[in-house]
Design a protein around this motif. Sequence first.
Motif, PDB file in Angstrom:
ATOM      1  N   PHE A  19      -8.516   5.530   5.681  1.00  0.00           N
ATOM      2  CA  PHE A  19      -8.748   5.436   4.233  1.00  0.00           C
ATOM      3  C   PHE A  19      -9.703   6.547   3.779  1.00  0.00           C
ATOM      4  O   PHE A  19      -9.456   7.227   2.789  1.00  0.00           O
ATOM      5  CB  PHE A  19      -9.315   4.057   3.877  1.00  0.00           C
ATOM      6  N   ASN A  32      -5.855   3.398  -2.998  1.00  0.00           N
ATOM      7  CA  ASN A  32      -6.838   2.324  -3.148  1.00  0.00           C
ATOM      8  C   ASN A  32      -6.168   0.949  -3.117  1.00  0.00           C
ATOM      9  O   ASN A  32      -6.694   0.016  -2.513  1.00  0.00           O
ATOM     10  CB  ASN A  32      -7.635   2.502  -4.444  1.00  0.00           C
ATOM     11  N   THR A  33      -5.006   0.844  -3.773  1.00  0.00           N
ATOM     12  CA  THR A  33      -4.280  -0.431  -3.751  1.00  0.00           C
ATOM     13  C   THR A  33      -3.822  -0.744  -2.324  1.00  0.00           C
ATOM     14  O   THR A  33      -3.944  -1.874  -1.847  1.00  0.00           O
ATOM     15  CB  THR A  33      -3.045  -0.369  -4.676  1.00  0.00           C
ATOM     16  N   TYR A  74      -5.101   0.235   0.499  1.00  0.00           N
ATOM     17  CA  TYR A  74      -6.238  -0.132   1.356  1.00  0.00           C
ATOM     18  C   TYR A  74      -6.691  -1.557   1.084  1.00  0.00           C
ATOM     19  O   TYR A  74      -6.935  -2.342   1.998  1.00  0.00           O
ATOM     20  CB  TYR A  74      -7.386   0.861   1.123  1.00  0.00           C
ATOM     21  N   ARG A  75      -6.768  -1.896  -0.215  1.00  0.00           N
ATOM     22  CA  ARG A  75      -7.208  -3.239  -0.588  1.00  0.00           C
ATOM     23  C   ARG A  75      -6.248  -4.287  -0.015  1.00  0.00           C
ATOM     24  O   ARG A  75      -6.646  -5.347   0.449  1.00  0.00           O
ATOM     25  CB  ARG A  75      -7.257  -3.342  -2.115  1.00  0.00           C
ATOM     26  N   ARG A 102      -6.447  -4.311   4.018  1.00  0.00           N
ATOM     27  CA  ARG A 102      -7.754  -4.673   4.560  1.00  0.00           C
ATOM     28  C   ARG A 102      -7.886  -6.191   4.743  1.00  0.00           C
ATOM     29  O   ARG A 102      -8.468  -6.671   5.683  1.00  0.00           O
ATOM     30  CB  ARG A 102      -8.829  -4.167   3.589  1.00  0.00           C
TER      31      ARG A 102
END
Lengths: 237, 606
Positions: free
Chosen positions: A69, A100-101, A103-104, A107
Amino acid sequence: MAHHTHTSGSRDLKMARSMCWHCQSEVSGEYFCERCVKVQPVSKETDYFTCFGLPRRLTIDQRKLEAKFYELSRAFHPDFYQNKSEAEQTISLGNAATLNTAYRTLRDPIQRAEYLLDLEAGSVKEIRTSPPSDLFEEILELQETLEAYRASDSASEASRTLRAQLVAEQAALEGRKHALEQQLQRLFTDWDALQDRGDAGAQACAERDRLLKQMRDLLSNRTYMKNIVTDLVATIG
Amino acid sequence: MSRIVGIDLGTTNSLVAYMKDRKPCVVPGRSGRTMVPSVVAMTDNGLIVGDPAKEHLTRSPDRTVYSVKRFMGKGLADVQGELSYFPYSLTEKDGVIRIQLGAKTYSPPQISAMILKELKQRAEAHLNESITKAVITVPAYFNDSQRQATKDAGLIAGLEVLRIVNEPTAASLAYGLQEKTQGTIAVYDFGGGTFDISLLKLKDGIFEVLATNGDTHLGGDDLDRRIADLFLNEIQTEHHLDLSAFPDHMQAVRLEAERVKVRLSDELKTQVTIALPDGKGRYTRELTRDQLDALVMDIIEYTLAPCRMVLKDAGLTPADIDAVVLVGGSTRMPLVRQRVRELFGKQPHCDLNPDEVVALGAAVQADILSGGTTDMLLLDVTPLSLGIETMGGVMSSLIRRNTTIPASAKEMFTTYVDGQTGVDIHILQGERELAQDNRSLARFRLKMPPLPAGIPRIEVTFLIDANGILNVKASDMRTGQSQSVEVKPSYGLSDNEVERMIEDSFKFAQEDVIARKLIEARLDAGALLTTTEKSLSEGSQLITPDTMVAIRAAAAALTTTKDGNDPKAIRARMVDLEQAAQPLSVAMLDESLKRNLQGKKVTEVM
């Protein structure tokens, strides 16, 4: 069945061959054109696992995920495109938002599993409106206690008793939720093992469908349980 | 690429910083002070900013604006509760507050632009180059309207705002650069008007914000008010004086409250002295640090709730925090430091100058954008959830708070009635269930092709960029055509208004320049007239009567022109006078040389 085309081996085929928006040379999923080094928009067809260069597995090394990331953030973040053309700035912004989406989603183990279910079985997230059958009585009783507590005079003895009941119930529900999550974790491991075998036989396919269905049921039960607990916590404070 | 400066546009003070030899440093003013008070005063000679304007707080309180940051991106109804504290008068136009200064009204971004211009000029004078690009900091908890208003202020001041950065995050950049630490840090930023708490993970040059929380209406101003209220009540009971009828004295009380608070950070007790109007003498009392602490304890406590919330959001406990960094002037208070230490269970880090650290961080971010610093990257979050109003007045969240930015969300819209040509969309920001309890950001009408109900499919993309500012795009999924979306901000200036304010500001700047040139020309003309007069009285015997007449005429002409408004004409008459007086100057020079030579031996002269 449609989902049979989505085995891990065929993933590379899915990636559309396309052209660099700038020099029209062929790019096949790379983030930067090999010829003119311009940043390429992350394709809408690229799934989050592919975006991070990861196989579709439910157990992920969090440290590797984070490192990737950070690496991709350094590649895409708009901060590094301030001196570039407007087209590149727009691509950088879109890519960073997608990253970002992704990774979120990856995660968090639950979101990751829901996303994988979506990819593999094309399911729309099922929202349960009635309690799972094994919990039906208990939930009904809880709803009554909750209502009685809300209506009670907070200073009264009865209210204190109800509150104590609810606190106990909260602990019980959280225990159940935890048990569900452990069950899910076992399914995740089974799923990964099945994928690692790379077996496309009839038995493997049946096993695959069974796992997907079980995961879906457990995930929706867990979401239901989570909402009940949230509501409970909001009431008793 | 031309230089980008970093600006901390604060409630009480503002600063500008830049990168010098890979280190951020703050631009000092002529007096050596780095802070420009965020005060703008309207005087008979025009607008003035900073230290000189601060002197007008008690002299002309109704025409001196301070703490304008509290009004950025707000409507009048938002600040109703505190209007009585401000001596200047506020009105509203199209959802934007206007501040009355003399005959004109100004929006908060215009006032902020005057402060930004002062900083711009300061940087230009120091660096000896034109400055047109800046990074400006805002409280992390600022909503979309407040961020947009800050960006508008930059535009009006003639600055291209390349990035809006959150203050605590900027501070972490400066901290990280100096301390080279890794791990999880908490930045507790308690400034003049706002409070922020941010948790960040620092790893390999990446500054990842995990969660942020705060209150954009909680700061040193509130502490000052609490102290001032104590003084005002005592003046009322002891001297039977209601100072609210005396705006200048109200300001004096406010300033004394601030000074007392500052002194009590170093001393255990201090003397309070306030002159009273109408020859009623003075109000004096002693205030101890313990008394101050008791007075403001609850305000300090208000900052702790967001601290607990931010830990919860990040899924962390105080034990997970490796370091606590203090930012903002209010963190100089021992009580604040004590409460922060108790909450996080560790001694807060106070080696950085809490007044300058945000501006220094802004300069670092500016250097990242200009390509100078390449090893550091800030990954910030949006502080508030973004959503739209759905049926029944409920807010449906699209982007949750603490989501890393840039962040985007897509939503599909269709029609409910055959032939329906549009759908109204109301964008909200906040954490509450009901739309009405959240902040209204903007509204727009999505155009729909006139088709049977449910057939049109318009996809709307809500994108929060790296500044934390929302961008909206729409495209027809059936045709693939994109649609322009004209978003009407609920609390903000329209593009046209900003445009007009930029023009006004340019016009004012020209007027300002003319005014300054006039003042300088008059001063120089006065000086020339005085020296000419002096020369005439000393050397009139050295020149011909004709020259004398010419000098007298030129001097008279300059005296008349000096009272006019044309600096060029004054300069021209000055040249005339200098020419007319030249024979006199030459004669006087010869005369003085001759006098010096008299009585000296030739060898000495040689």
